[in-house]
Design a protein around this motif. Structure first.
Motif, PDB file in Angstrom:
ATOM      1  N   GLU A 151      28.999   5.172 -19.267  1.00  0.00           N
ATOM      2  CA  GLU A 151      27.656   5.608 -19.673  1.00  0.00           C
ATOM      3  C   GLU A 151      26.712   4.435 -19.499  1.00  0.00           C
ATOM      4  O   GLU A 151      27.110   3.282 -19.689  1.00  0.00           O
ATOM      5  CB  GLU A 151      27.667   6.027 -21.144  1.00  0.00           C
ATOM      6  N   VAL A 152      25.483   4.757 -19.126  1.00  0.00           N
ATOM      7  CA  VAL A 152      24.477   3.707 -18.987  1.00  0.00           C
ATOM      8  C   VAL A 152      23.285   4.121 -19.843  1.00  0.00           C
ATOM      9  O   VAL A 152      22.721   5.200 -19.652  1.00  0.00           O
ATOM     10  CB  VAL A 152      24.041   3.547 -17.516  1.00  0.00           C
ATOM     11  N   LEU A 153      22.937   3.286 -20.788  1.00  0.00           N
ATOM     12  CA  LEU A 153      21.822   3.593 -21.673  1.00  0.00           C
ATOM     13  C   LEU A 153      20.618   2.765 -21.261  1.00  0.00           C
ATOM     14  O   LEU A 153      20.685   1.539 -21.199  1.00  0.00           O
ATOM     15  CB  LEU A 153      22.190   3.292 -23.127  1.00  0.00           C
ATOM     16  N   VAL A 154      19.532   3.466 -20.962  1.00  0.00           N
ATOM     17  CA  VAL A 154      18.319   2.777 -20.535  1.00  0.00           C
ATOM     18  C   VAL A 154      17.276   2.979 -21.629  1.00  0.00           C
ATOM     19  O   VAL A 154      17.044   4.103 -22.072  1.00  0.00           O
ATOM     20  CB  VAL A 154      17.829   3.343 -19.190  1.00  0.00           C
ATOM     21  N   THR A 155      16.681   1.902 -22.067  1.00  0.00           N
ATOM     22  CA  THR A 155      15.692   1.974 -23.149  1.00  0.00           C
ATOM     23  C   THR A 155      14.336   1.506 -22.623  1.00  0.00           C
ATOM     24  O   THR A 155      14.259   0.496 -21.914  1.00  0.00           O
ATOM     25  CB  THR A 155      16.137   1.089 -24.329  1.00  0.00           C
ATOM     26  N   PHE A 156      13.296   2.254 -22.974  1.00  0.00           N
ATOM     27  CA  PHE A 156      11.941   1.902 -22.551  1.00  0.00           C
ATOM     28  C   PHE A 156      11.161   1.328 -23.729  1.00  0.00           C
ATOM     29  O   PHE A 156      11.551   1.510 -24.885  1.00  0.00           O
ATOM     30  CB  PHE A 156      11.247   3.135 -21.957  1.00  0.00           C
ATOM     31  N   GLU A 157      10.074   0.666 -23.385  1.00  0.00           N
ATOM     32  CA  GLU A 157       9.318  -0.030 -24.445  1.00  0.00           C
ATOM     33  C   GLU A 157       8.756   0.907 -25.498  1.00  0.00           C
ATOM     34  O   GLU A 157       8.572   0.525 -26.649  1.00  0.00           O
ATOM     35  CB  GLU A 157       8.197  -0.874 -23.824  1.00  0.00           C
ATOM     36  N   GLU A 162      17.247   6.910 -22.266  1.00  0.00           N
ATOM     37  CA  GLU A 162      17.892   7.877 -21.387  1.00  0.00           C
ATOM     38  C   GLU A 162      19.316   7.430 -21.130  1.00  0.00           C
ATOM     39  O   GLU A 162      19.558   6.240 -20.872  1.00  0.00           O
ATOM     40  CB  GLU A 162      17.127   7.972 -20.061  1.00  0.00           C
ATOM     41  N   LYS A 163      20.247   8.365 -21.268  1.00  0.00           N
ATOM     42  CA  LYS A 163      21.644   8.002 -21.040  1.00  0.00           C
ATOM     43  C   LYS A 163      22.127   8.643 -19.756  1.00  0.00           C
ATOM     44  O   LYS A 163      21.950   9.857 -19.561  1.00  0.00           O
ATOM     45  CB  LYS A 163      22.489   8.461 -22.222  1.00  0.00           C
ATOM     46  N   LYS A 164      22.694   7.868 -18.874  1.00  0.00           N
ATOM     47  CA  LYS A 164      23.229   8.385 -17.615  1.00  0.00           C
ATOM     48  C   LYS A 164      24.744   8.226 -17.649  1.00  0.00           C
ATOM     49  O   LYS A 164      25.254   7.283 -18.261  1.00  0.00           O
ATOM     50  CB  LYS A 164      22.695   7.577 -16.430  1.00  0.00           C
ATOM     51  N   VAL A 165      25.408   9.121 -16.983  1.00  0.00           N
ATOM     52  CA  VAL A 165      26.856   8.971 -16.870  1.00  0.00           C
ATOM     53  C   VAL A 165      27.177   8.726 -15.405  1.00  0.00           C
ATOM     54  O   VAL A 165      26.778   9.499 -14.533  1.00  0.00           O
ATOM     55  CB  VAL A 165      27.595  10.224 -17.380  1.00  0.00           C
ATOM     56  N   ARG A 168       7.131   0.722 -19.781  1.00  0.00           N
ATOM     57  CA  ARG A 168       7.973  -0.251 -19.072  1.00  0.00           C
ATOM     58  C   ARG A 168       9.410  -0.169 -19.576  1.00  0.00           C
ATOM     59  O   ARG A 168       9.665   0.174 -20.725  1.00  0.00           O
ATOM     60  CB  ARG A 168       7.452  -1.666 -19.349  1.00  0.00           C
ATOM     61  N   LEU A 169      10.293  -0.550 -18.701  1.00  0.00           N
ATOM     62  CA  LEU A 169      11.704  -0.604 -19.077  1.00  0.00           C
ATOM     63  C   LEU A 169      11.898  -1.761 -20.053  1.00  0.00           C
ATOM     64  O   LEU A 169      11.278  -2.818 -19.910  1.00  0.00           O
ATOM     65  CB  LEU A 169      12.524  -0.861 -17.804  1.00  0.00           C
ATOM     66  N   GLN A 170      12.735  -1.556 -21.024  1.00  0.00           N
ATOM     67  CA  GLN A 170      13.021  -2.649 -21.958  1.00  0.00           C
ATOM     68  C   GLN A 170      14.406  -3.232 -21.728  1.00  0.00           C
ATOM     69  O   GLN A 170      14.574  -4.438 -21.622  1.00  0.00           O
ATOM     70  CB  GLN A 170      12.901  -2.139 -23.387  1.00  0.00           C
ATOM     71  N   SER A 171      15.388  -2.347 -21.640  1.00  0.00           N
ATOM     72  CA  SER A 171      16.754  -2.868 -21.444  1.00  0.00           C
ATOM     73  C   SER A 171      17.648  -1.794 -20.850  1.00  0.00           C
ATOM     74  O   SER A 171      17.315  -0.600 -20.888  1.00  0.00           O
ATOM     75  CB  SER A 171      17.335  -3.322 -22.776  1.00  0.00           C
ATOM     76  N   ALA A 172      18.773  -2.229 -20.335  1.00  0.00           N
ATOM     77  CA  ALA A 172      19.778  -1.291 -19.845  1.00  0.00           C
ATOM     78  C   ALA A 172      21.136  -1.826 -20.233  1.00  0.00           C
ATOM     79  O   ALA A 172      21.365  -3.035 -20.224  1.00  0.00           O
ATOM     80  CB  ALA A 172      19.679  -1.158 -18.333  1.00  0.00           C
ATOM     81  N   GLU A 173      22.010  -0.916 -20.582  1.00  0.00           N
ATOM     82  CA  GLU A 173      23.334  -1.358 -21.007  1.00  0.00           C
ATOM     83  C   GLU A 173      24.385  -0.376 -20.529  1.00  0.00           C
ATOM     84  O   GLU A 173      24.241   0.838 -20.703  1.00  0.00           O
ATOM     85  CB  GLU A 173      23.388  -1.472 -22.542  1.00  0.00           C
ATOM     86  N   VAL A 174      25.417  -0.899 -19.931  1.00  0.00           N
ATOM     87  CA  VAL A 174      26.527  -0.045 -19.511  1.00  0.00           C
ATOM     88  C   VAL A 174      27.549  -0.053 -20.654  1.00  0.00           C
ATOM     89  O   VAL A 174      27.753  -1.084 -21.306  1.00  0.00           O
ATOM     90  CB  VAL A 174      27.112  -0.528 -18.150  1.00  0.00           C
ATOM     91  N   ASP A 175      28.128   1.094 -20.928  1.00  0.00           N
ATOM     92  CA  ASP A 175      29.039   1.270 -22.059  1.00  0.00           C
ATOM     93  C   ASP A 175      28.375   0.837 -23.373  1.00  0.00           C
ATOM     94  O   ASP A 175      28.868  -0.053 -24.078  1.00  0.00           O
ATOM     95  CB  ASP A 175      30.339   0.489 -21.821  1.00  0.00           C
TER      96      ASP A 175
END
Ligand SMILES: [Zn+2]
Lengths: 334, 672
Positions: free
Chosen positions: B587-593, B598-601, B618-625
């Motif tokens: 899973e990849v969790l993308v967080t915006f400012e 949004e979670k992608k698989v 703007r994008l703030q961060s992205a995290e896998v798992d």
């Protein structure tokens, strides 16, 4: 001369020389920075622009710690970095190394830094004692270094002499007694036996280390006071002095030692209370850390200053009693 | 003999018979293939156990058998050329001392008699004894013995052998033996191998392997000087004072695959009872070294935690009693599991925060499930007991005691606990596993790993990490069902890895071969990372565009956003990479400012994937798992990136290090 008088006047003299504390602290910081920068950049590389920065701001993350150590395992000194050196951990880890000689197993990078610092402080010891023994008792950089230069050669020879004794302790006594403890432990009925033996050995080791340290303090003091030239003679006489005034020399030494421990306890009680989650508090923790280092330096200076007082006071008493004895021999004989 | 004594004896016999018949009345829990009745005597001076066993063995295969294979484990200590000691010199050179003559151990089989029908003279098959070395051909190794039967034993027929033997116990260096008057007697009797999958499975004794045996009934009488306190597999049915300074204890246990016992004049004995809302009551016996009296409650408490949680999660402990043994100092017998008896290990001045003896107690008691009741082949599939058990004990430790703390022993004696720095018990496994991740497959034969460390990290650490990853992949409910189903289906049997995989697939209804093929039968690393993130206002249109069939020059118009010109739209890119060879859906969790997430698989198949977002923030961060489910990921720090990196922690930790260094330097002035 009683130990408290020696201590009181000793502290007074140390307090008169605040510039000297700060000078020594600055040198300590500068030398420590040599290896703090590589660690800082390793931390920066590891944390980078990951969310780990966020987590580590708020608390601690074991998995990151584990990866960090693994990533930098070949640097040698970074693997010494661990949560167990934080706060009182620093004290325990270093005293542990002092008693067991464990720092000889440190990476060469750290050993070189330690050696440089020891050499610097051989120079500074002359400066400290020179200033304390001078009539003005006042610290100036010029005066400090000129005294340091005057005594460096002699103090270096004392360092070699004491080094032989410490070497015997670390490279012969420690392995020999660990061997004995292991052997006895191998046939013991419980793990308590080697542990108790270990405690006894540590206590004896502490005692001998402190005794040697104290003897060489007085050897330096004698050298400065009497402008002695032969370091073997000074050491011999220092041994004589320490044992002749055993109660007072030991009493003073251990009293100051306990003061040092009190400072450590205060530091380690307060340190965890500073929750380092904002830059201000990180800075505050850093300042608190430097306050403690200043106290440690103060303790070191107090050792020199008070022992110098005790030595000079007892010398004076000896002279007075000698004069008195020669004036009325019948009294001296009684 | 006075009357009171006789009455007491009769009472005892009646009670014993009651217990005995009660035990017999139960439906057998296992297919009782290897059943032993033994009568042996310990000579504590000579360190010798001698006597005989009557083995009743069922040929549960579909073929006739004319040969029987036996383990003679104690012969591993006969000379320095045995397989175990040869391997030990290579694998754990620091652990194996030079053995003196009186420290060696061996077992002599004096006779094997084939007992036929009543009235028929037993047949002596002793002359057919042959030592074989199925694993390495080492001629000095006599840990496996083969005997030949006069006639083949047909399928589903039972054979009865009367075996006389003398076992000289070794100095306790590896699990079994003596230390002064302490005896831990394990792997000590001629023990028949397992005939399964169409062949004899009877491996030599290796330094990095444990055991494998069939279930059965053990009825063992132990005679020894009466000042010895004894603990053993099973329950004590009776004791008999022989009037010559010796005493005989009889122990009986059904549906176990080994029998161990211990004796020492010094044990303190404590009894307690485990009770639970719905799990059956279990008597807990603790045999404690007198110098570990302060650990009494902690041992018992930990045992009860294991009985509770393993019981709730997998299935009830099926025996009436469990014995926890605090091993003697330097006896080499600590931290081992045997049916209904296990050994812990304690060390003076150990506060509860150090989780000792709690950790070892829960682990070894937990083996009653993963080894004892699930009787997998420890020679060949070590991860199936060690991995399952390490995973389970992590869970119990966390539930019952909370996190682990950093600690050190000042002067190697006084413990200091750093309560500010804690971690989950499960996380420790990665430290061990990471450096050796690609050395071996987890599924290797126990003695064929490159090193002892590789055996350890693959069986314990990777085993545990695998189970954690599986649990998190399946989710708590499905995973609980998998483990329970597997346990219930395979209890008192010998499952193979495929049997577990089959249960996982059946319960989940998914093909899970991709998981096990890569992780259990492979040695690749698993590592996912966020490679790059970026976010900037979308590029505005500029140039000639054909609109409504006409060419128009457009400048400064945002694509598709003609109406909302005042709002800035950001194009954000996230590149996720698979750095390891293990393919795992993530899973990849993308967080915006603006707080939007949004979670992608991603199936993780190709080496990387790019996600593009167009949002008014703007994008703030992205995290896998993001939920840290994949315990097998060897690098967790590279799992995320943020647009606003924090500099503070690097300063914080650098300052902390600097303080230590400053302190160290000041300590050095001692010498100047
Ligand atoms: Zn285990």
């Amino acid at each position: 001369m009683g130990i408290f008088k020696a201590l009181r006047t000793g502290i007074k003299r140390v307090n008169k020389n605040k510039k000297m504390w700060f000078f020594l602290l600055v040198v300590n910081i500068l030398v420590a920075l040599v290896l703090t920068f590589p660690l800082y950049s390793a931390l920066k590389t590891s944390i980078g622009d990951s969310l780990m920065g966020e987590r580590l701001t708020k608390g601690f993350d074991y998995r990151w710690y584990d990866e960090f150590r693994y990533k930098f395992r070949d640097t040698g000194f970074i693997t010494l970095w661990s949560p167990t050196i934080v706060g009182s951990g620093a004290f325990f880890s270093n005293v542990d190394s002092l008693v067991t000689g464990r720092f000889f197993q440190f990476s060469p990078t750290i050993l070189i830094l330690m050696a440089v610092y020891v050499l610097l402080n051989i120079l500074f010891a002359g400066g400290i004692l020179g200033v304390f023994h001078s009539p003005e008792e006042k610290f100036t950089i010029k005066g400090f270094f000129s005294f340091g230069g005057t005594y460096f050669n002699r103090f270096f020879r004392l360092f070699i002499l004491s080094g032989v004794l410490y070497g015997v302790l670390y490279f012969l006594a420690v392995p020999y007694f660990s061997g004995i403890i292991n052997r006895i432990g191998g046939t013991a009925a419980s793990e308590r036996v080697p542990m108790v033996l270990g405690i006894i050995f540590a206590v004896v080791m502490f005692f001998i280390l402190f005794l040697v340290n104290m003897i060489f303090d007085y050897a330096k003091i004698r050298t400065v006071v009497g402008d002695g030239r032969s370091m073997i003679v000074q050491t011999g006489k220092a041994i004589g002095f320490v044992f002749k005034n055993f109660g007072r020399t030991m009493g003073l030494y251990y009293f100051i030692g306990v003061l040092g421990i009190v400072f450590m306890v205060i530091y380690s009680v307060v340190e965890p209370q500073i929750s380092q989650v904002t830059p201000l508090f990180v800075l505050l923790a850093f300042v608190w850390q430097q306050v403690y280092m200043l106290c440690r330096i103060w303790v070191r200076l107090t050792f020199f200053s008070s022992q110098l007082n005790l030595f000079m006071g007892l010398q004076k008493e000896k002279k007075v009693s000698k004069t008195a004895a020669s004036a009325s021999p019948s009294l001296a004989e009684s | 003999m006075d009357r009171k004594l006789i009455a007491g004896f009769i009472g005892l016999v009646l009670v014993s018979m009651g217990a005995f018949s009660c035990l017999l009345a139960q439906e057998p829990l296992s297919k009782r293939i290897a059943n032993y009745t033994m009568d042996v005597r310990l000579d504590p001076e000579k360190k010798v156990v001698s006597g005989k066993e009557v083995l009743t063995w069922l040929n549960d295969s579909e073929v006739e058998l004319s040969e029987l294979y036996f383990h003679l484990y104690l012969n591993a200590f006969k000379n320095n050329m045995t397989t175990l000691l040869t391997e030990a010199r290579r694998v754990y050179p620091w652990r194996i001392p030079q053995l003196k003559k009186e420290d060696l151990g061996y077992i002599d089989v004096e006779s094997i008699m084939l007992i036929g029908e009543e009235g028929v003279e037993p047949i002596d098959i002793t002359p057919t004894i042959e030592y074989v070395q199925p694993d390495d051909g080492n001629p000095y190794d006599q840990t496996v013995m083969k005997v030949t039967l006069p006639q083949p034993l047909p399928p589903q027929q039972t054979i009865k052998l009367d075996i006389s033997f003398t076992a000289k116990l070794p100095l306790g260096i590896a699990r079994t033996g003596f230390r002064d008057d302490y005896f831990f007697v394990a792997q000590w009797f001629p023990k028949i191998g397992v005939f399964y999958e169409g062949a004899w499975n009877c491996h030599q004794y290796h330094v990095t392997s444990e055991f494998f045996a069939d279930y059965g009934v053990y009825d063992v009488s132990l005679t020894l000087p009466s000042n010895f306190i004894v603990g053993a597999t099973g329950i004590r049915l009776y004791e008999r004072d022989n009037g010559d300074g010796t005493i005989t204890y009889n122990y009986y246990q059904e549906d176990v695959h080994d029998f161990v016992w211990t004796a020492s004049p010094h044990y303190l004995v404590y009894e307690d009872t485990f009770t639970h809302e719905y799990l059956p009551e279990v008597k807990v016996i603790l045999l404690l070294q007198p110098y570990h009296k302060m650990f009494k409650d902690r041992y018992i408490e930990a045992t009860k935690h294991a009985l509770r949680y393993y019981g709730e999660w997998y299935g009830a402990y099926p025996y009436p009693q469990v014995t926890c043994v605090d091993p003697a100092y330097r006896s080499g017998s600590g931290g081992m599991e045997y049916p209904t008896l296990f050994t812990g290990g304690a060390y003076w001045l150990t506060p509860i925060e150090l989780r000792s003896p709690e950790g070892v107690t829960i682990h070894e008691c937990g083996h009653e499930w993963w080894y004892g009741i699930i009787g997998n082949n420890e020679f060949e599939d070590a991860w199936m007991d060690e991995g399952f058990d390490s995973y389970s004990d992590d869970r119990v430790l966390e539930k019952a005691y909370g996190p682990y703390y950093f600690s050190r022993r000042f002067l190697q004696i006084f413990p200091i606990v750093f309560k500010r720095f804690s971690y989950k018990p499960a996380w420790g496994s990665m430290s061990g596993y990471r450096p050796y991740a690609e050395l071996d497959d987890m599924s290797r034969l126990a003695w064929e790993f490159m090193s002892g460390t590789s055996y350890g990290v693959n069986s314990y650490s990777k085993g545990a990490l695998t189970m954690w990853t599986l649990e998190n992949y399946l989710g708590p409910e499905l995973s609980a069902k998998v483990f329970k189903t597997y346990f219930q289906r395979w209890k008192f049997r010998h499952p193979r890895p495929q049997d577990f995989i089959d249960v996982v697939e059946e319960v989940t209804g998914q093909d899970m071969s991709w998981f096990f093929d890569q992780i259990v039968f492979g040695s690749n690393e698993l590592d996912y990372a966020i490679e790059r993130i970026s976010s900037s206002p979308v590029t505005k249109k500029e140039g000639y565009f054909d609109e409504n069939g006409e060419r128009a020059f457009i400048t400064g118009e945002e694509e598709g956003e003609k109406e909302e010109k005042e709002e800035v739209i950001y194009q954000s890119n996230v590149i996720v990479r698979r750095l390891g060879e293990v393919v795992f859906p993530v899973e990849v969790l993308v967080t915006f400012e603006n707080g939007e997430q949004e979670k992608k698989v991603w199936d993780g198949e190709y080496r990387w994937v790019r996600y593009t977002f167009k949002k008014p923030s703007r994008l703030q961060s992205a995290e896998v798992d993001p939920d840290h489910k994949i315990f097998l990921d060897v690098n967790y720090t590279n799992n995320s990136k943020t647009m606003n990196p924090r500099k503070l922690p690097a300063y914080k930790w650098a300052f902390r290090w600097m303080f230590w260094l400053q302190h160290l330097l000041e300590t050095c002035t001692f010498f100047s």
